[in-house]
Design an enzyme around this catalytic site. Structure first.
Site, PDB file in Angstrom:
ATOM      1  N   LYS A 127       0.828  -1.217   0.000  1.00  0.00           N
ATOM      2  CA  LYS A 127       0.000   0.000   0.000  1.00  0.00           C
ATOM      3  C   LYS A 127       0.857   1.260   0.000  1.00  0.00           C
ATOM      4  CE  LYS A 127      -4.130  -1.868   2.065  1.00  0.00           C
ATOM      5  NZ  LYS A 127      -5.008  -1.871   3.216  1.00  0.00           N
ATOM      6  N   LYS A 144     -11.569  -4.824  -1.441  1.00  0.00           N
ATOM      7  CA  LYS A 144     -12.643  -3.862  -1.636  1.00  0.00           C
ATOM      8  C   LYS A 144     -12.152  -2.474  -2.013  1.00  0.00           C
ATOM      9  CE  LYS A 144     -13.856  -3.981   3.004  1.00  0.00           C
ATOM     10  NZ  LYS A 144     -12.580  -3.948   3.722  1.00  0.00           N
ATOM     11  N   LYS A 201      -5.578 -10.755  -4.817  1.00  0.00           N
ATOM     12  CA  LYS A 201      -6.794 -11.039  -4.043  1.00  0.00           C
ATOM     13  C   LYS A 201      -7.884 -10.017  -4.371  1.00  0.00           C
ATOM     14  CE  LYS A 201      -7.141  -8.355  -0.001  1.00  0.00           C
ATOM     15  NZ  LYS A 201      -7.297  -8.143   1.404  1.00  0.00           N
TER      16      LYS A 201
HETATM   17  N1  AQP Z   1     -10.170 -11.736  -1.176  1.00  0.00           N
HETATM   18  C1  AQP Z   1     -10.378 -12.201   0.039  1.00  0.00           C
HETATM   19  N2  AQP Z   1     -10.471 -13.532   0.256  1.00  0.00           N
HETATM   20  C2  AQP Z   1     -10.686 -14.036   1.507  1.00  0.00           C
HETATM   21  N3  AQP Z   1     -10.829 -13.249   2.605  1.00  0.00           N
HETATM   22  C3  AQP Z   1     -10.745 -11.918   2.421  1.00  0.00           C
HETATM   23  N4  AQP Z   1     -10.843 -10.894   3.278  1.00  0.00           N
HETATM   24  C4  AQP Z   1     -10.671  -9.730   2.598  1.00  0.00           C
HETATM   25  N5  AQP Z   1     -10.483  -9.966   1.300  1.00  0.00           N
HETATM   26  C5  AQP Z   1     -10.504 -11.328   1.153  1.00  0.00           C
HETATM   27  C6  AQP Z   1     -11.089 -11.043   4.704  1.00  0.00           C
HETATM   28  O1  AQP Z   1     -12.172 -10.199   5.062  1.00  0.00           O
HETATM   29  C7  AQP Z   1     -11.956  -9.668   6.368  1.00  0.00           C
HETATM   30  C8  AQP Z   1     -12.065  -8.174   6.343  1.00  0.00           C
HETATM   31  O2  AQP Z   1     -11.136  -7.663   5.406  1.00  0.00           O
HETATM   32  P1  AQP Z   1     -10.588  -6.181   5.485  1.00  0.00           P
HETATM   33  O3  AQP Z   1     -11.717  -5.246   5.602  1.00  0.00           O
HETATM   34  O4  AQP Z   1      -9.564  -6.102   6.550  1.00  0.00           O
HETATM   35  O5  AQP Z   1      -9.758  -6.025   4.144  1.00  0.00           O
HETATM   36  P2  AQP Z   1     -10.136  -5.935   2.579  1.00  0.00           P
HETATM   37  O6  AQP Z   1     -11.552  -6.259   2.302  1.00  0.00           O
HETATM   38  O7  AQP Z   1      -9.098  -6.690   1.890  1.00  0.00           O
HETATM   39  O8  AQP Z   1     -10.057  -4.384   2.309  1.00  0.00           O
HETATM   40  P3  AQP Z   1      -9.006  -3.513   1.561  1.00  0.00           P
HETATM   41  O9  AQP Z   1      -9.187  -2.110   2.000  1.00  0.00           O
HETATM   42  O10 AQP Z   1      -9.045  -3.801   0.081  1.00  0.00           O
HETATM   43  O11 AQP Z   1      -7.723  -4.049   2.216  1.00  0.00           O
HETATM   44  P4  AQP Z   1      -6.380  -4.477   1.735  1.00  0.00           P
HETATM   45  O12 AQP Z   1      -6.049  -3.594   0.559  1.00  0.00           O
HETATM   46  O13 AQP Z   1      -5.624  -4.215   2.989  1.00  0.00           O
HETATM   47  O14 AQP Z   1      -6.416  -5.904   1.395  1.00  0.00           O
HETATM   48  C9  AQP Z   1     -10.561 -10.127   6.794  1.00  0.00           C
HETATM   49  O15 AQP Z   1     -10.696 -11.267   7.617  1.00  0.00           O
HETATM   50  C10 AQP Z   1      -9.902 -10.514   5.502  1.00  0.00           C
HETATM   51  O16 AQP Z   1      -8.934 -11.534   5.673  1.00  0.00           O
END
Ligand code: AQP
Length: 332
Positions: A112, A200, A197
């Site tokens: 990031k 969001k 992955k």
């Molecule tokens: N792609 C995914 N597959 C499986 N589990 C996922 N999680 C997130 N993406 C996947 C799990 O969901 C929980 C909450 O996630 P988060 O809000 O911490 O992170 P995010 O959705 O991945 O949001 P961002 O902002 O896009 O984050 P970054 O860029 O940091 O990845 C967690 O348990 C996560 O494991």
């Protein structure tokens, strides 16, 4: 009874990755078998460029979606992280336990941080330190288990290291937690870029299924998913990541194993159609319940108020104990 903590950050609309990697297990398993806390971890959304009104909106939407997915305030505690001061209070003590080097090794900081620099933005100091805040989120409740997707493994490992180090230096205060992952779909991949992955906050929405996408949109995204130039359907995560991702999604939505499902298909088209149907059926009740709950924001607010009060009551004694153990003079 086991104590469970997990959270979701309001950096974008919740995705299928969030649902299959984390939320569905919170609903179907965790809230029934444990003393569980689930949080919209809004402070974590401030670590990258953000729009204040959007974070507020997404926080409410995330809480509403968690209820729509089936979290039951009678079974678990649902709250917004910034409503409970203990997280930030404990985070500072853990900053005094962590080292600069171990935080700079965090993959999410590197990725990031590089993205922020490429966009010509500054890298916020909180992007470096937020895994410590996440450790505080978990440790403040004496958590035994943290149900998360695979992408969070490194952060939970850091949490364990900090708990052990603090306990060794200052006396036994923290439970050392462990991460748990779902058997299938612990890492849902982007439909347009199956080596990344599904996240969001990622920019290209074409590869991301949001929980609130309408049915046509879900179908379109799945039918346009990137596969590869082969024709036969086989489960090979490394060699054929796009097809493997579809098989994982189908398995997660319908039961069964991705390897067995692969044998049932002769073409990518049929696999995509069945995966789209299964996801539409999986997400429909969540979307419909969300519409009902969104029409009653007073109820959601009340759930969050009650949740924060309960969470405060659980965290405060433990965080006070950590303050004393580290050498701070108790007030009065
Ligand atoms: N792609 C995914 N597959 C499986 N589990 C996922 N999680 C997130 N993406 C996947 C799990 O969901 C929980 C909450 O996630 P988060 O809000 O911490 O992170 P995010 O959705 O991945 O949001 P961002 O902002 O896009 O984050 P970054 O860029 O940091 O990845 C967690 O348990 C996560 O494991």
């Amino acid at each position: 009874m086991k104590r469970i903590f997990s959270g979701v950050k309001p950096t974008g609309h919740l995705t299928l990755g969030n649902y299959l990697g984390a939320v569905r297990r919170w609903v179907e398993v965790d809230q029934h078998r444990s003393d569980s806390l689930f949080s919209v971890v809004d402070l974590h959304a401030l670590t990258v460029e953000h729009d204040p009104a959007r974070v507020r909106r997404l926080s409410r939407q995330a809480a509403t979606l968690l209820l729509a997915a089936g979290l039951d305030p009678k079974l678990c505690t649902l709250f917004v992280q910034s409503h409970v001061d203990e997280h930030a209070r404990l985070s500072y003590l853990l900053e005094c336990t962590a080292t600069d080097g171990e935080l700079r090794r965090m993959i999410q900081y590197k990725e990031k941080g590089a993205r922020a620099l490429a966009a010509g933005e500054g890298v916020r100091l909180s992007l470096l330190t937020y895994p410590v805040l996440m450790a505080a989120d978990i440790l403040a409740y004496g958590t035994d288990e943290v149900p998360v997707g695979e992408d969070q493994t490194q952060h939970v490992e850091l949490t364990r290291d900090l708990a052990v180090r603090f306990n060794q230096r200052c006396g036994q205060v923290f439970t050392v937690p462990k991460a748990t992952h779902p058997e299938v779909a612990a890492r849902v991949m982007d439909l347009q870029d199956p080596l990344s992955k599904m996240g969001k906050s990622h920019e290209n929405a074409a590869g991301i299924v949001y929980l609130l996408d309408d049915e046509d949109t879900v179908r379109r995204k799945v039918m346009r998913a990137v596969t590869d130039s082969g024709t036969d359907v086989a489960y090979d995560r490394e060699g054929r990541p796009g097809v493997a991702n579809l098989l994982n999604l189908l398995a997660a939505a319908t039961g069964g194993s991705p390897e067995d499902l692969a044998g049932a298909y002769q073409s990518y088209g049929a696999l995509k159609r069945d995966t789209a149907d299964a996801l539409v059926a999986l997400l429909r009740p969540v979307r419909e319940r969300h519409a009902e709950l969104a029409a009653d924001p007073g109820y959601v607010d009340q759930v969050l108020r009650d949740g924060a009060e309960r969470a405060r009551g659980m965290a405060r004694p433990l965080v006070d104990r950590a303050y004393r153990a580290i050498g701070l003079l108790p007030a009065g």
